[in-house]
Write a protein that holds these residues in place. Structure first.
Motif, PDB file in Angstrom:
ATOM      1  N   HIS A 269     -69.546 -63.201  -7.784  1.00 45.82           N
ATOM      2  CA  HIS A 269     -68.102 -63.068  -7.737  1.00 45.82           C
ATOM      3  C   HIS A 269     -67.488 -63.441  -9.081  1.00 45.82           C
ATOM      4  N   HIS A 270     -66.264 -63.006  -9.235  1.00 50.30           N
ATOM      5  CA  HIS A 270     -65.519 -63.173 -10.477  1.00 50.30           C
ATOM      6  C   HIS A 270     -64.286 -64.027 -10.188  1.00 50.30           C
ATOM      7  N   ILE A 271     -64.114 -65.091 -10.973  1.00 51.13           N
ATOM      8  CA  ILE A 271     -62.936 -65.959 -10.880  1.00 51.13           C
ATOM      9  C   ILE A 271     -62.074 -65.711 -12.110  1.00 51.13           C
ATOM     10  N   ASN A 272     -60.812 -65.357 -11.908  1.00 50.40           N
ATOM     11  CA  ASN A 272     -59.960 -65.033 -13.054  1.00 50.40           C
ATOM     12  C   ASN A 272     -59.355 -66.288 -13.667  1.00 50.40           C
ATOM     13  N   GLU A 273     -58.490 -66.090 -14.660  1.00 49.49           N
ATOM     14  CA  GLU A 273     -57.918 -67.220 -15.386  1.00 49.49           C
ATOM     15  C   GLU A 273     -56.963 -68.046 -14.533  1.00 49.49           C
ATOM     16  N   LYS A 274     -56.564 -67.520 -13.369  1.00 52.38           N
ATOM     17  CA  LYS A 274     -55.696 -68.252 -12.455  1.00 52.38           C
ATOM     18  C   LYS A 274     -56.487 -68.949 -11.354  1.00 52.38           C
ATOM     19  N   GLN A 275     -57.791 -69.034 -11.520  1.00 54.55           N
ATOM     20  CA  GLN A 275     -58.677 -69.671 -10.541  1.00 54.55           C
ATOM     21  C   GLN A 275     -58.619 -68.984  -9.175  1.00 54.55           C
ATOM     22  N   MET A 276     -58.518 -67.652  -9.186  1.00 52.19           N
ATOM     23  CA  MET A 276     -58.503 -66.867  -7.964  1.00 52.19           C
ATOM     24  C   MET A 276     -59.587 -65.803  -8.039  1.00 52.19           C
ATOM     25  N   ALA A 278     -61.336 -62.334  -8.273  1.00 53.14           N
ATOM     26  CA  ALA A 278     -60.975 -61.114  -8.985  1.00 53.14           C
ATOM     27  C   ALA A 278     -62.063 -60.076  -8.731  1.00 53.14           C
ATOM     28  N   THR A 279     -61.985 -58.973  -9.435  1.00 55.36           N
ATOM     29  CA  THR A 279     -62.958 -57.886  -9.291  1.00 55.36           C
ATOM     30  C   THR A 279     -64.192 -58.188 -10.132  1.00 55.36           C
ATOM     31  N   MET A 294     -62.332 -56.093  -4.024  1.00 55.21           N
ATOM     32  CA  MET A 294     -61.774 -55.755  -5.340  1.00 55.21           C
ATOM     33  C   MET A 294     -60.308 -56.171  -5.398  1.00 55.21           C
ATOM     34  N   MET A 295     -59.869 -56.468  -6.600  1.00 53.66           N
ATOM     35  CA  MET A 295     -58.459 -56.788  -6.821  1.00 53.66           C
ATOM     36  C   MET A 295     -57.774 -55.570  -7.429  1.00 53.66           C
ATOM     37  N   TYR A 359     -64.370 -66.131 -15.428  1.00 50.95           N
ATOM     38  CA  TYR A 359     -65.819 -66.273 -15.520  1.00 50.95           C
ATOM     39  C   TYR A 359     -66.470 -65.673 -14.278  1.00 50.95           C
ATOM     40  N   PHE A 360     -67.741 -65.300 -14.409  1.00 56.74           N
ATOM     41  CA  PHE A 360     -68.517 -64.753 -13.311  1.00 56.74           C
ATOM     42  C   PHE A 360     -69.441 -65.839 -12.755  1.00 56.74           C
TER      43      PHE A 360
END
Length: 1132
Positions: A269-276, A278-279, A294-295, A359-360
């Protein structure tokens, strides 16, 4: 999941919506017949002077004719490598007054400079254009008014025309004349750039996220990968342009051992810069399906589930591909990718992916648990959408781990299946169900009348054959014995699986009892079988012991592949030592393990988090981790037991009301320090006595906290809070922090909590600093409701620098992800901080305690075994002790010499290495060792490193090398702040080295370094005066005086020690010392040690020095202790 929904799977092929024909920059197509099926048109349009090449001043003449009121449109469409359908020019006008008249209109088409010119100081870059379409059309006005204006496009035209234009490559284009004066610096920079040879940066969009097998334990831990931006500008631009229309491929090999026990288990999984989230996102469900998510570009999340399920205990490759809103999810099994299953999904909206943000994660994270199994090679194609055989991600690797793990699990399945059947044949399952039957009336009815199949419990027949029984005789004998035991022996085994683990534990204990016997290394080869059987039963400590045996060659031939297999098996089973072992190996990149800080951090983070949890668990075999080196006599003497003099004297002082003794005794019993077995109940008694009898603030706080939490004592919140308040009134910063905690958790008064924490932090309390960081991170700090991770990090860093475990872990997380503003991505620092906490694990300390007790009892084999298994976890003191043991007792193992070299060498490169180890490695390099040739430079480097730690013998050795004529490189002398020069006759350097030798350690360095210094002075006199007779006389007088002084000093010191021992009892300081709270590392306090027995001067004893007059001069030998030997030759 946020904003997610399930989409049902239809049949074996999932096609949930039609696939769009064009990309995000074009609109949906509609048949042209909608506007032209009911009438004839005589409209006409064409280009008169359209040239083939794109140019700056593009003059275009258009001839057209309209038969009815219409709109004339002209557009230029451009396509690049990453985008199609980009409109760069638009023009439209009405054609209503001059119907049926042929007209001509001239336009000036303006193209962007990045298409026409080369890059310069104003045009930052010049893009590559694949094709340019110039098109014009006429559309009926009534149709345009009836339909939305955006739908009146090229396909709905009554007549149309187009032309393909050519463009020059970026390096063929001219420079633009900007018609402005440049500053001299910009002009100079541009001139330099013009002369440079343009090169394409070689870069690939394929990222190898994992190339070494990873053990996934099913907990909230996984591998974090942060991707950087492309260095190649073209690829970076392409990546940015694909953010809202991405195309990518993810290929993951996994080996699933058990079904997911939670709603979801993380695969990727992928965590975006907002700690949520992501795709993309791939989770495993409880049923074995794959949950994908997917986002969207709009911020919404769309999720689905595959119709197929993943098979257990079989390698499979999961491939996820996305291109133009179309997702393909496939799974293939085995090396040759047989039995492939596919699922397809089409999104209604554009998907969003910025792979350089956030980050992944492979496996688990703070947000989700991982699956139980192993992860193989993982690849990510950042800009390419591939499927099937197009994806290059083979399972085969150099170590062939995938084959070994399959063979291991086949053997284990065979053994465990027969064992479970055998237990069932004795009715063990029925007995366990009766033992654990609830008092609930309904559950009793189910147990009594419910359908239970006991067909396999009718007779106690062996489910295995004679051949199998003979091969695994010891194992099945133990199974038979345990099956006949009373059911009470399985009181802590609620099911057959737990009973199986109990079998493994018993088998492991019996095997270890043999391993620790004298000369046991000769039997290790046959003992690997029962250890393997124990690991198959689920007792993973046995697997780790096997890994150590095979990797170090203890009694067997070194087998790295088997060592790797059992290391990963034990780590997957969440064995603490195995987790530390893998974390250490990946941190150092040794013994065939890949240097990978992210993998190392994942393992260390797991054991670090368990270390914090273990500190609050009073069951199990735990002890305080103490760094005791076997060559350190004072540290060994500080170790005691309940019946030793030191502990008895400490208890005597405590019984007489000594506050310090009571606190020290309570701490030793609570944490299990200094060789004492952990006894929380006894510790509480001393905490209670200290609080009641002395009123010490720290004792009041700690006992009050234990009462409030009910930790080790019956819970009494009222009395506990009262004691904490009393301690705070006496100025205890620990109590102030405790009151802040109380007001935060129970009163929800954040203002008052922060007030207490601020006061405690000013007094140096680390817990308070950590708690303030938590308030900032959660957005609960009064007056500052916004979450501020950057501010929180400053508080965490302050507390972590002082040793606060939880703050250390939080800081390491920030460095590992690099996902927060102003906090850099630093995986190596994350590893070091997480390792610090992991190395204080209580179960590790228990093994080290057993090793030390075995050494004190002169059980050398047992000491070697336990020190060896802890040395392989990266503990520096254990590595030093293994090397020291093998030097002192080379008969313990056939490869003791190799062990000494290996573990001194590993210890020398640790951050906490002892200078004694550096001296040892310097000696090894100086003399040469087995397969290692003599290396004077390495020897000098080791001696210099020890000298920087102010070790007396290091200065002596460096000076000796200079006297031998060895040239010391200037870089080493600079490190020691010594003047450089001709080292062969550099007497000032020698004098400085010998003087430092004396100053840094007067006790050990005085005599040998003084004699060496005398030698230098005598040599100087000989060179300057050139008088042999004078030199011989002066040397004899001075040496005799020095020897007499040394002898007198030696016997005086012995007499004083003996007198003190006979006339005085040991006294203990009653000065108050701080006892750390249970959330931090207890502070070390030295214990009084008994005086050693020394012989009287008139008895025969060994002198620590000797000298001999030879024909060439005087040879002196001095032994300060068993670790330091000095030789001095004075040539006359």
């Amino acid at each position: 999941m946020r904003n997610s929904h399930w989409l049902p799977c239809l049949g074996w092929l999932v096609l949930l919506m039609p696939i769009p024909l064009l990309s995000i920059n074009t609109t949906r197509t509609t048949s042209v017949l909608q506007s032209s099926t009911d009438r004839q048109h005589n409209d006409f349009i064409r280009f008169i002077n359209a040239t083939d090449l794109v140019m700056a001043d593009y003059k275009l003449s258009i001839e057209y004719l309209c038969s009815e009121p219409s709109t004339v449109r002209v557009e230029v469409i451009v396509s690049t490598d990453v985008k199609t359908g980009i409109t760069i020019y638009k023009k439209r006008w009405k054609c209503e007054k001059h119907l049926h008249i042929l007209r001509i209109r001239t336009l000036w088409v303006r193209f962007p400079s990045i298409m026409l010119y080369r890059a310069d100081y104003l045009i930052q870059r010049s893009i590559v254009i694949n094709n340019v379409i110039l098109r014009a059309w006429i559309v009926n006005t009534d149709f345009e008014a009836h339909k939305n204006r955006n739908t009146a496009v090229y396909e709905q035209a009554t007549t149309r025309t187009y032309k393909l234009l050519k463009t020059l490559s970026p390096f063929e284009r001219p420079y633009k004349d900007h018609q402005e004066c440049l500053q001299w610096d910009k002009e100079k920079i541009q001139a330099i750039k013009d002369k440079q040879i343009h090169r394409c940066l070689l870069e690939n969009d394929v990222v190898e996220l994992l190339s070494f097998p990873f053990a996934s334990s099913g907990l909230n831990f996984g591998i974090t990968r942060k991707l950087k931006k492309f260095n190649n500008p073209e690829m970076e631009v392409a990546s940015k342009q694909l953010v809202n229309n991405p195309r990518f491929t993810v290929s993951i090999w996994i080996y699933l051992l058990h079904r997911c026990k939670w709603p979801f288990c993380g695969i990727f999984h992928h965590i975006n810069e907002k700690q949520m989230y992501a795709t993309p996102l791939l989770f495993l469900t409880q049923d074995g399906n794959i949950h994908f998510q997917m986002m969207m570009a709009s911020g919404k999340h769309v999720a689905g589930r595959s119709h197929f399920k993943l098979s257990l205990r079989q390698w499979c490759r999961v491939d996820l591909t996305l291109q133009d809103r179309r997702m393909t999810l496939s799974v293939s099994y085995g090396e040759k990718l047989q039995a492939r299953e596919d699922a397809f999904y089409s999104y209604r909206e554009d998907v969003h992916l910025n792979n350089s943000a956030g980050y992944f994660v492979l496996g688990g994270s703070n947000h989700v648990r991982a699956f139980e199994g192993f992860i193989g090679p993982v690849k990510l194609y950042r800009l390419l959408a591939l499927t099937g055989q197009e994806i290059s991600n083979p399972l085969v690797t150099d170590h062939n781990f995938h084959k070994h793990v399959e063979q291991y699990n086949r053997k284990c399945k065979y053994l465990t299946t027969h064992t479970m059947e055998y237990f069932q044949s004795f009715g063990l399952l029925k007995k366990m169900q009766q033992m654990y039957r609830s008092n609930s009336y309904y559950l009793e009815l189910v147990t009594k009348y419910g359908p239970v199949d006991y067909d396999k419990e009718k007779c106690a027949a062996h489910p295995w054959g004679k051949r199998t029984e003979k091969k695994y005789k010891a194992f099945f004998d133990l199974v038979h014995t345990m099956a006949l035991q009373p059911i009470s022996d399985f009181a802590h085994s609620p099911n057959l699986r737990s009973a199986l683990i109990k079998v493994g534990e018993k088998l492991f204990q019996k095997t270890v009892e043999i391993l620790v016997r004298p000369n046991s290394t000769q039997q290790i080869d046959r003992l690997t079988i029962p250890l393997m059987e124990a690991s198959c039963c689920g007792y993973y400590r046995a697997a780790y012991f096997l890994a150590v045996i095979f990797e170090t060659g203890l009694g067997v031939e070194i087998q790295p592949l088997q060592g790797l297999l059992y290391s990963l098996v034990a780590a997957q089973g969440n064995d603490r030592l195995a987790l530390m072992h893998l974390g250490y190996k990946h941190d150092q990149g040794i013994d065939g393990y890949r240097l990978d800080y992210d993998m190392s951090y994942s393992y260390y983070l797991n054991i670090a988090q368990q270390t914090i949890n273990d500190r609050h668990v009073f069951d199990g075999e735990q002890a305080f981790v103490e760094s005791v080196r076997l060559m350190d006599d004072s540290a060994l003497q500080s170790q005691t037991q309940e019946n030793d003099d030191i502990f008895l004297w400490l208890r005597y002082q405590a019984n007489h009301g000594d506050a310090f003794a009571q606190q020290k005794l309570a701490r030793m019993l609570y944490w299990g320090q200094h060789g004492i077995t952990r006894d929380v109940k006894a510790a509480m008694e001393w905490y209670s006595r200290s609080a009641e009898e002395t009123g010490d603030p720290l004792s009041l706080y700690e006992y009050g906290l234990f009462l409030f939490k009910g930790r080790g004592v019956e819970k009494n919140t009222k009395l506990g809070l009262k004691l904490i308040h009393e301690a705070a009134s006496k100025g205890s910063h620990e109590a102030l922090n405790g009151l802040g905690w109380y007001y935060e958790i129970f009163e929800k008064d954040f203002v008052k909590a922060v007030e207490y924490w601020e006061k405690a932090m000013q007094m140096g309390n680390l817990d308070a600093s950590h708690n303030l960081g938590v308030m900032y991170a959660a957005g609960l700090y009064p007056g500052k409701p916004v979450k501020n991770e950057t501010e929180a990090f400053q508080y965490y860093y302050k507390a972590g620098s002082g040793g606060h475990f939880e703050s250390v872990i939080r800081c390491s997380f920030y460095w590992s992800t690099g996902n927060f503003e102003s906090i850099p991505h630093n995986p190596r620092m994350a590893v070091h901080w997480a390792k610090f906490v992991a190395e204080h694990n209580g179960f590790l300390g228990y093994i080290m305690r057993k090793a030390m007790h075995a050494y004190l009892q002169k059980s050398w084999n047992e000491a070697l075994l336990y020190y060896l298994v802890t040395a392989e976890t990266g503990i520096e003191t254990s590595q030093t002790n293994v090397a020291y043991l093998c030097e002192e007792h080379p008969e313990l193992a056939s490869n003791s010499v190799d062990y000494a070299w290996r573990y001194y060498n590993l210890s020398a490169f640790q951050l906490t290495t002892h200078p004694f180890v550096l001296i040892k490695m310097g000696d090894y390099y100086y003399y040469g060792h087995k397969n290692h040739k003599r290396d004077i430079t390495q020897s000098i480097e080791m001696y210099t490193s020890a000298a920087l730690l102010n070790y007396s013998q290091a200065f002596y050795n460096l000076a000796s090398l200079i006297e031998e004529g060895v040239h010391i490189p200037e870089r080493f002398l600079d490190l020691l702040n010594l003047s450089t020069g001709n080292n062969f006759n550099n007497f000032p350097v020698l004098l400085e080295l010998y003087e430092r030798c004396i100053l840094v350690d007067m006790q050990e360095g005085l005599v040998p370094c003084s004699i060496a210094l005398l030698h230098v002075h005598l040599k100087t006199i000989w060179i300057n005066i050139c008088s042999a007779a004078l030199l011989y006389t002066a040397g004899s007088v001075l040496l005799s005086t020095l020897i007499v002084f040394a002898v007198k000093h030696y016997w005086d010191s012995m007499a004083v020690s003996t007198t003190r021992q006979n006339e005085h009892s040991p006294t203990m300081s009653s000065s108050s010392q701080n006892i750390q709270s249970d959330e931090r590392i207890p502070e070390e306090t030295s214990l009084p040690s008994t005086a050693s027995e020394y012989p009287e001067p008139n008895e025969a004893s060994f002198l620590p020095f000797s000298f001999e007059v030879t024909q060439t001069g005087i040879h002196c030998q001095l032994q300060i202790n068993h670790a330091a030997m000095y030789h001095v030759d004075i040539r006359m």
